[in-house]
Design a protein around this motif. Structure first.
Motif, PDB file in Angstrom:
ATOM      1  N   TYR A  21       0.559  -1.284   0.377  1.00  0.00           N
ATOM      2  CA  TYR A  21      -0.217  -0.101   0.085  1.00  0.00           C
ATOM      3  C   TYR A  21       0.746   1.517   0.082  1.00  0.00           C
ATOM      4  O   TYR A  21       1.995   1.458   0.856  1.00  0.00           O
ATOM      5  N   GLY A  22       0.253   2.111  -0.929  1.00  0.00           N
ATOM      6  CA  GLY A  22       1.257   3.526  -0.793  1.00  0.00           C
ATOM      7  C   GLY A  22       2.441   3.158  -1.705  1.00  0.00           C
ATOM      8  O   GLY A  22       3.396   4.608  -2.086  1.00  0.00           O
ATOM      9  N   CYS A  23       2.826   2.264  -2.249  1.00  0.00           N
ATOM     10  CA  CYS A  23       3.872   1.970  -3.017  1.00  0.00           C
ATOM     11  C   CYS A  23       3.710   1.612  -4.650  1.00  0.00           C
ATOM     12  O   CYS A  23       4.526   1.089  -5.179  1.00  0.00           O
ATOM     13  N   ASN A  24       1.963   1.994  -5.471  1.00  0.00           N
ATOM     14  CA  ASN A  24       2.304   1.857  -6.463  1.00  0.00           C
ATOM     15  C   ASN A  24       3.172   2.465  -7.869  1.00  0.00           C
ATOM     16  O   ASN A  24       3.037   1.611  -9.043  1.00  0.00           O
ATOM     17  N   ASN A  25       3.983   3.058  -7.599  1.00  0.00           N
ATOM     18  CA  ASN A  25       4.791   3.725  -8.281  1.00  0.00           C
ATOM     19  C   ASN A  25       6.055   2.677  -8.389  1.00  0.00           C
ATOM     20  O   ASN A  25       7.316   3.174  -9.231  1.00  0.00           O
ATOM     21  N   ILE A  26       6.305   1.488  -7.441  1.00  0.00           N
ATOM     22  CA  ILE A  26       7.409   0.826  -7.496  1.00  0.00           C
ATOM     23  C   ILE A  26       6.810  -0.152  -8.126  1.00  0.00           C
ATOM     24  O   ILE A  26       6.158  -0.116  -8.236  1.00  0.00           O
ATOM     25  N   LYS A  27       8.162  -0.734  -9.423  1.00  0.00           N
ATOM     26  CA  LYS A  27       7.934  -1.192 -10.558  1.00  0.00           C
ATOM     27  C   LYS A  27       8.770  -2.890  -9.588  1.00  0.00           C
ATOM     28  O   LYS A  27       9.801  -2.689  -9.081  1.00  0.00           O
ATOM     29  N   ASN A  49      -4.851   2.491  -4.466  1.00  0.00           N
ATOM     30  CA  ASN A  49      -4.618   4.235  -3.908  1.00  0.00           C
ATOM     31  C   ASN A  49      -6.135   3.950  -2.572  1.00  0.00           C
ATOM     32  O   ASN A  49      -6.047   4.832  -2.816  1.00  0.00           O
ATOM     33  N   LYS A  50      -6.641   2.617  -2.464  1.00  0.00           N
ATOM     34  CA  LYS A  50      -7.854   3.289  -2.323  1.00  0.00           C
ATOM     35  C   LYS A  50      -8.110   2.166  -0.572  1.00  0.00           C
ATOM     36  O   LYS A  50      -7.176   1.104  -0.699  1.00  0.00           O
ATOM     37  N   PRO A  51      -7.320   3.276   0.089  1.00  0.00           N
ATOM     38  CA  PRO A  51      -7.104   2.698   1.299  1.00  0.00           C
ATOM     39  C   PRO A  51      -8.108   1.852   2.558  1.00  0.00           C
ATOM     40  O   PRO A  51      -7.633   0.828   3.027  1.00  0.00           O
ATOM     41  N   GLU A  52      -9.361   1.790   1.219  1.00  0.00           N
ATOM     42  CA  GLU A  52     -10.379   1.079   2.379  1.00  0.00           C
ATOM     43  C   GLU A  52      -9.797  -0.917   1.483  1.00  0.00           C
ATOM     44  O   GLU A  52     -10.872  -1.932   1.844  1.00  0.00           O
ATOM     45  N   ASN A  53      -9.068  -1.239   0.828  1.00  0.00           N
ATOM     46  CA  ASN A  53      -9.127  -2.180  -0.067  1.00  0.00           C
ATOM     47  C   ASN A  53      -8.109  -3.144   0.894  1.00  0.00           C
ATOM     48  O   ASN A  53      -7.610  -3.900   0.507  1.00  0.00           O
ATOM     49  N   TRP A  54      -7.438  -2.640   2.138  1.00  0.00           N
ATOM     50  CA  TRP A  54      -5.978  -3.067   2.628  1.00  0.00           C
ATOM     51  C   TRP A  54      -6.744  -3.390   4.110  1.00  0.00           C
ATOM     52  O   TRP A  54      -7.126  -2.596   4.888  1.00  0.00           O
ATOM     53  N   SER A  55      -6.322  -4.120   4.424  1.00  0.00           N
ATOM     54  CA  SER A  55      -6.416  -4.657   6.102  1.00  0.00           C
ATOM     55  C   SER A  55      -4.727  -3.911   6.788  1.00  0.00           C
ATOM     56  O   SER A  55      -4.986  -3.812   8.024  1.00  0.00           O
ATOM     57  N   HIS A  59      -0.843  -6.443   2.927  1.00  0.00           N
ATOM     58  CA  HIS A  59      -2.106  -7.509   2.412  1.00  0.00           C
ATOM     59  C   HIS A  59      -3.456  -6.319   2.244  1.00  0.00           C
ATOM     60  O   HIS A  59      -3.833  -5.403   2.920  1.00  0.00           O
ATOM     61  N   PHE A  60      -4.201  -7.011   1.295  1.00  0.00           N
ATOM     62  CA  PHE A  60      -5.237  -6.963   0.674  1.00  0.00           C
ATOM     63  C   PHE A  60      -6.676  -7.368   2.089  1.00  0.00           C
ATOM     64  O   PHE A  60      -6.231  -8.364   2.513  1.00  0.00           O
ATOM     65  N   SER A  63     -12.439  -6.954   0.990  1.00  0.00           N
ATOM     66  CA  SER A  63     -12.289  -5.976  -0.468  1.00  0.00           C
ATOM     67  C   SER A  63     -11.871  -5.858  -1.651  1.00  0.00           C
ATOM     68  O   SER A  63     -11.678  -5.542  -2.892  1.00  0.00           O
ATOM     69  N   GLY A  64     -10.139  -5.169  -1.204  1.00  0.00           N
ATOM     70  CA  GLY A  64      -9.069  -5.290  -2.094  1.00  0.00           C
ATOM     71  C   GLY A  64      -9.145  -6.626  -3.187  1.00  0.00           C
ATOM     72  O   GLY A  64      -8.718  -6.547  -3.948  1.00  0.00           O
ATOM     73  N   ALA A  65      -9.369  -8.324  -2.278  1.00  0.00           N
ATOM     74  CA  ALA A  65      -9.150  -9.546  -2.591  1.00  0.00           C
ATOM     75  C   ALA A  65     -10.143  -8.784  -3.957  1.00  0.00           C
ATOM     76  O   ALA A  65      -9.985  -9.493  -5.332  1.00  0.00           O
ATOM     77  N   ASN A  66     -11.479  -8.859  -4.010  1.00  0.00           N
ATOM     78  CA  ASN A  66     -12.286  -8.603  -4.831  1.00  0.00           C
ATOM     79  C   ASN A  66     -11.566  -7.873  -6.286  1.00  0.00           C
ATOM     80  O   ASN A  66     -12.339  -8.233  -7.047  1.00  0.00           O
ATOM     81  N   GLU A  67     -11.571  -7.301  -5.631  1.00  0.00           N
ATOM     82  CA  GLU A  67     -10.944  -6.302  -6.786  1.00  0.00           C
ATOM     83  C   GLU A  67      -9.547  -6.344  -7.870  1.00  0.00           C
ATOM     84  O   GLU A  67     -10.475  -6.356  -9.088  1.00  0.00           O
TER      85      GLU A  67
END
Length: 82
Positions: A21-27, A49-55, A59-60, A63-67
């Protein structure tokens, strides 16, 4: 060995890279290495980028796992059979 076995069976290989989470610019650090064996899938920012997708940071939650699962189904549906 896994790549060799997949090639023997004419099975394509795909790598899924899930950033924390918060590191989506990392490849992926070894992207060039993995790319020689198959595609690399990076989930869209709209999911990452959705905080509500993360525990927690790594870890998702459900909600995040479903998405992620829905996104992967869409990508698979668009992937031509080899």
């Amino acid at each position: 060995r896994l790549i060799g076995k997949a090639k023997e069976k004419n099975c394509p290989v795909t790598f899924l890279f899930l950033q924390p989470y918060g590191c989506n610019n990392i490849k992926p650090r070894e992207a060039a290495y993995y790319k020689q064996f198959g595609d690399i899938w990076l989930p869209p920012d709209s999911i990452l980028n959705k905080p509500e997708n993360w525990s927690d940071h790594d870890h998702f939650n459900s909600s995040g796992a479903n998405e992620i699962a829905k996104w992967m189904v869409g990508v698979l549906a668009e992937t031509p059979a080899e």
